[in-house]
Design a protein around this motif. Structure first.
Motif, PDB file in Angstrom:
ATOM      1  N   ARG A 191       0.898  -1.067  -0.195  1.00 59.97           N
ATOM      2  CA  ARG A 191       0.058   0.019  -0.023  1.00 59.97           C
ATOM      3  C   ARG A 191       0.876   1.122  -0.098  1.00 59.97           C
ATOM      4  NH1 ARG A 191      -2.634  -3.788   3.377  1.00 59.97           N
ATOM      5  NH2 ARG A 191      -5.031  -3.882   2.607  1.00 59.97           N
ATOM      6  N   HIS A 192       1.938   1.513   0.708  1.00 60.10           N
ATOM      7  CA  HIS A 192       2.783   2.576   0.769  1.00 60.10           C
ATOM      8  C   HIS A 192       3.365   2.916  -0.618  1.00 60.10           C
ATOM      9  CE1 HIS A 192       5.717  -0.773   1.893  1.00 60.10           C
ATOM     10  NE2 HIS A 192       6.400  -0.095   1.306  1.00 60.10           N
ATOM     11  N   ASP A 193       3.472   1.929  -1.511  1.00 59.04           N
ATOM     12  CA  ASP A 193       3.737   2.338  -2.725  1.00 59.04           C
ATOM     13  C   ASP A 193       2.885   3.487  -3.435  1.00 59.04           C
ATOM     14  OD1 ASP A 193       6.000   1.050  -3.209  1.00 59.04           O
ATOM     15  OD2 ASP A 193       5.448  -0.466  -4.468  1.00 59.04           O
ATOM     16  N   TYR A 194       1.682   3.444  -2.923  1.00 51.88           N
ATOM     17  CA  TYR A 194       0.654   4.610  -3.168  1.00 51.88           C
ATOM     18  C   TYR A 194       0.767   5.772  -2.512  1.00 51.88           C
ATOM     19  CZ  TYR A 194      -1.130   1.508  -7.075  1.00 51.88           C
ATOM     20  OH  TYR A 194      -1.362   1.040  -8.037  1.00 51.88           O
ATOM     21  N   TYR A 195       1.704   6.090  -1.878  1.00 54.48           N
ATOM     22  CA  TYR A 195       1.840   6.980  -0.876  1.00 54.48           C
ATOM     23  C   TYR A 195       2.055   8.425  -1.618  1.00 54.48           C
ATOM     24  CZ  TYR A 195       3.947  10.394   2.726  1.00 54.48           C
ATOM     25  OH  TYR A 195       4.161  11.332   3.435  1.00 54.48           O
ATOM     26  N   PRO A 196       2.507   8.501  -2.628  1.00 55.98           N
ATOM     27  CA  PRO A 196       2.563   9.710  -3.444  1.00 55.98           C
ATOM     28  C   PRO A 196       1.321  10.148  -4.010  1.00 55.98           C
ATOM     29  CG  PRO A 196       4.316   8.367  -4.532  1.00 55.98           C
ATOM     30  CD  PRO A 196       3.421   7.467  -3.435  1.00 55.98           C
ATOM     31  N   LEU A 197       0.480   9.532  -3.691  1.00 57.99           N
ATOM     32  CA  LEU A 197      -0.957  10.092  -4.093  1.00 57.99           C
ATOM     33  C   LEU A 197      -1.828  10.453  -2.873  1.00 57.99           C
ATOM     34  CD1 LEU A 197      -2.318   7.051  -6.523  1.00 57.99           C
ATOM     35  CD2 LEU A 197      -1.320   9.383  -7.120  1.00 57.99           C
ATOM     36  N   THR A 198      -1.443  10.491  -1.555  1.00 55.36           N
ATOM     37  CA  THR A 198      -1.951  10.879  -0.673  1.00 55.36           C
ATOM     38  C   THR A 198      -1.639  12.470  -0.164  1.00 55.36           C
ATOM     39  OG1 THR A 198      -0.152  10.617   0.700  1.00 55.36           O
ATOM     40  CG2 THR A 198      -1.338   8.784   0.858  1.00 55.36           C
ATOM     41  N   GLU A 365      11.535   6.909  13.458  1.00 50.80           N
ATOM     42  CA  GLU A 365      11.360   8.327  13.434  1.00 50.80           C
ATOM     43  C   GLU A 365      12.291   8.907  12.173  1.00 50.80           C
ATOM     44  OE1 GLU A 365      14.634   7.444  16.072  1.00 50.80           O
ATOM     45  OE2 GLU A 365      12.447   6.802  15.866  1.00 50.80           O
ATOM     46  N   ARG A 366      13.414   8.313  11.889  1.00 57.30           N
ATOM     47  CA  ARG A 366      14.385   8.651  10.761  1.00 57.30           C
ATOM     48  C   ARG A 366      13.797   8.265   9.453  1.00 57.30           C
ATOM     49  NH1 ARG A 366      19.679   8.779  13.642  1.00 57.30           N
ATOM     50  NH2 ARG A 366      19.200   8.303  15.854  1.00 57.30           N
ATOM     51  N   CYS A 367      12.634   7.621   9.493  1.00 52.37           N
ATOM     52  CA  CYS A 367      12.356   7.132   7.998  1.00 52.37           C
ATOM     53  C   CYS A 367      11.495   8.471   7.342  1.00 52.37           C
ATOM     54  CB  CYS A 367      11.475   6.016   8.093  1.00 52.37           C
ATOM     55  SG  CYS A 367      12.441   4.847   8.682  1.00 52.37           S
ATOM     56  N   THR A 368      11.477   8.529   6.151  1.00 53.69           N
ATOM     57  CA  THR A 368      10.731   9.487   5.203  1.00 53.69           C
ATOM     58  C   THR A 368      10.017   8.994   4.286  1.00 53.69           C
ATOM     59  OG1 THR A 368      12.671   9.861   3.880  1.00 53.69           O
ATOM     60  CG2 THR A 368      12.421  11.362   5.708  1.00 53.69           C
ATOM     61  N   TRP A 369       9.189   9.753   3.527  1.00 53.63           N
ATOM     62  CA  TRP A 369       8.227   9.400   2.282  1.00 53.63           C
ATOM     63  C   TRP A 369       7.640   8.030   2.653  1.00 53.63           C
ATOM     64  CZ3 TRP A 369       6.493  12.438  -1.102  1.00 53.63           C
ATOM     65  CH2 TRP A 369       6.288  11.875  -2.497  1.00 53.63           C
ATOM     66  N   LYS A 370       7.658   7.127   1.780  1.00 53.72           N
ATOM     67  CA  LYS A 370       6.660   6.061   1.691  1.00 53.72           C
ATOM     68  C   LYS A 370       6.977   5.050   2.910  1.00 53.72           C
ATOM     69  CE  LYS A 370       8.935   3.018  -1.476  1.00 53.72           C
ATOM     70  NZ  LYS A 370       8.674   2.475  -3.022  1.00 53.72           N
ATOM     71  N   LEU A 371       8.287   4.899   3.351  1.00 55.47           N
ATOM     72  CA  LEU A 371       8.584   4.237   4.292  1.00 55.47           C
ATOM     73  C   LEU A 371       8.110   4.424   5.794  1.00 55.47           C
ATOM     74  CD1 LEU A 371      10.194   1.726   4.774  1.00 55.47           C
ATOM     75  CD2 LEU A 371      12.145   2.863   5.485  1.00 55.47           C
TER      76      LEU A 371
END
Length: 425
Positions: A191-198, A365-371
């Protein structure tokens, strides 16, 4: 000419012959995996094949890139172009060496992989024509071919196989291909591959760049969404591993805490600071542990592993795997009472979360974007908790285990049925 004898009509008391049941060429009995050389990707394809019951009739192909030297900076290129550029660079380099040698000067050899030059002639490559010919030539005898590929470098191979032998194959692409989804029969992606659409992602990207960030459209009907990565771990695999590793793990004092340490990625950057924080937190929870076993991945930087070994390696409760075979990873999954895993690895986290045991995450807490979105989803479902160093490891908690691989296999069965196909191992 001898008359053609048709099979006898099926008897009500006997099994239905395959030709009457659904057609001789509607049964899939074999599979092809197209890998990219990375265990995290290839493990997903093999895990799906295993869940579908086709492990015993599997052919494996691999797309490999040139490695060493400047090649480490060229992974953004399409693999076919990368190989051609590598070949040209090596020809130029060899020509240059001849000129230098003619002047009586010594020159170091071009970097190679495993001691062998990694030019085109030394790479065993997944070949589209070979896979297509196999699918076509064996179709009448063996039926359709299931093709499963995972990773960016496999996209062009898998889509070409689909285009050239669409009637003879069913192609499953794991991980979002960042291209036209109709090039595949089924796409399985987290699901997180579609994070750019959020809305959150849209706010992070300048407006003029948004149309270039993929995916650009929401998932359609032939996209299967998972929470994490596919893998080979299920209760059957854990039972086998528990038996195989019984003599080593059964005598260990309980609870057993397993610590899996990966390495920094583009969406989860860290270094020695995280290693120091991790070892400090582990020292804080040692009193509630019976045993601690620590493993590093191939991506773990030496500066990270060295700090962990120096700070905690001499503690009598702690054992650090030295990397020698056999790899205890599956044994750890079977025998651990709890896990601490660095936030960079979706694969390691997904495997641990399939056990239903407590999973603590270090460094999310160090992760960004879709991760970051992946970790947020896991926390909201109560599957993972942050590792703060104040936990009582003897205190157990549970959740419904992640079952992405089994669900993906069920969706493959459904998609095959819609096309008039079915699996028979």
């Amino acid at each position: 000419m001898r008359p053609i004898r048709l099979p006898e009509p099926p008897s009500p008391t006997m099994g239905v012959p395959e030709i009457f049941e659904s057609g001789a060429n509607s049964v899939i009995r074999r599979a092809v995996v197209i890998g990219n050389g990375f265990p995290g990707s290839e493990n997903q394809s093999i895990g799906l094949i295993r869940a579908l019951g086709l492990s015993d009739n599997l052919s494996f192909y691999r797309v490999t890139r040139p490695r060493g030297g400047i090649n480490e900076w060229l992974h953004w290129l399409p693999v076919s172009l990368h190989k051609k550029l590598d070949y040209v660079l090596r020809q130029l380099y060899n020509y240059w060496r001849l000129l230098v040698a003619a002047r009586g000067k010594k020159l170091a050899a071009l970097p190679s992989e495993n001691g062998v030059s990694v030019g085109l002639s030394t790479i065993l490559e997944a070949d589209v024509k070979q896979i297509v010919n196999m699918a076509r030539e064996t179709y009448e005898k063996d039926g359709p071919l299931l093709v499963v590929a995972s990773g960016r470098d496999t996209i062009s191979i898998a889509s070409s196989v689909k285009r050239l032998a669409s009637e003879n194959v069913f192609v499953v692409q794991i991980q979002h291909p960042r291209s036209n989804l109709n090039r595949f029969d089924l796409v399985i992606t987290p699901r997180h591959d579609y994070y750019p659409l959020t809305p959150q992602a849209q706010e992070q990207v300048p407006r003029f760049l948004r149309k270039w960030i993929t995916p650009c459209e929401p998932p359609d009907g032939h996209v299967v969404l998972t929470m994490g990565a596919l893998h080979q771990i299920d209760f059957g695999a854990l039972r086998v591993a528990a038996s195989m590793w019984h003599d080593e793990f059964a005598p260990l004092p309980k609870p057993l805490l397993v610590v899996n340490i990966g390495g920094p990625t583009s969406c989860c950057r860290y270094g020695t600071d995280l290693a120091k924080q991790l070892t400090s937190n582990l020292l804080s929870v040692l009193d509630s542990c019976g045993s601690v076993r620590i493993s590093f991945s191939n991506r773990t930087p030496a500066k990270v592993s060295n700090i962990v070994i120096k700070k905690i390696g001499n503690n009598p409760k702690v054992y650090i795997w030295n990397g020698e075979e056999p790899n205890p990873h599956v044994g750890h999954l079977a025998w651990a009472d709890a896990f601490v895993i660095t936030a960079d690895s979706v694969s390691m986290i997904s495997e641990a979360c399939s056990t239903g045991k407590p999973v603590y995450i270090m460094g999310s807490e160090r992760c960004t974007w879709k991760l970051s979105d992946f970790h947020k989803s896991l926390r909201e479902q109560g599957v993972v908790r942050p590792f703060a160093g104040s936990e009582d490891i003897s205190e157990s908690w549970s959740y419904p285990p992640l079952n992405d691989t089994a669900e993906a296999a069920r969706r493959v069965h459904k998609a095959l049925a819609e096309r008039g196909l079915r699996l028979r191992p």
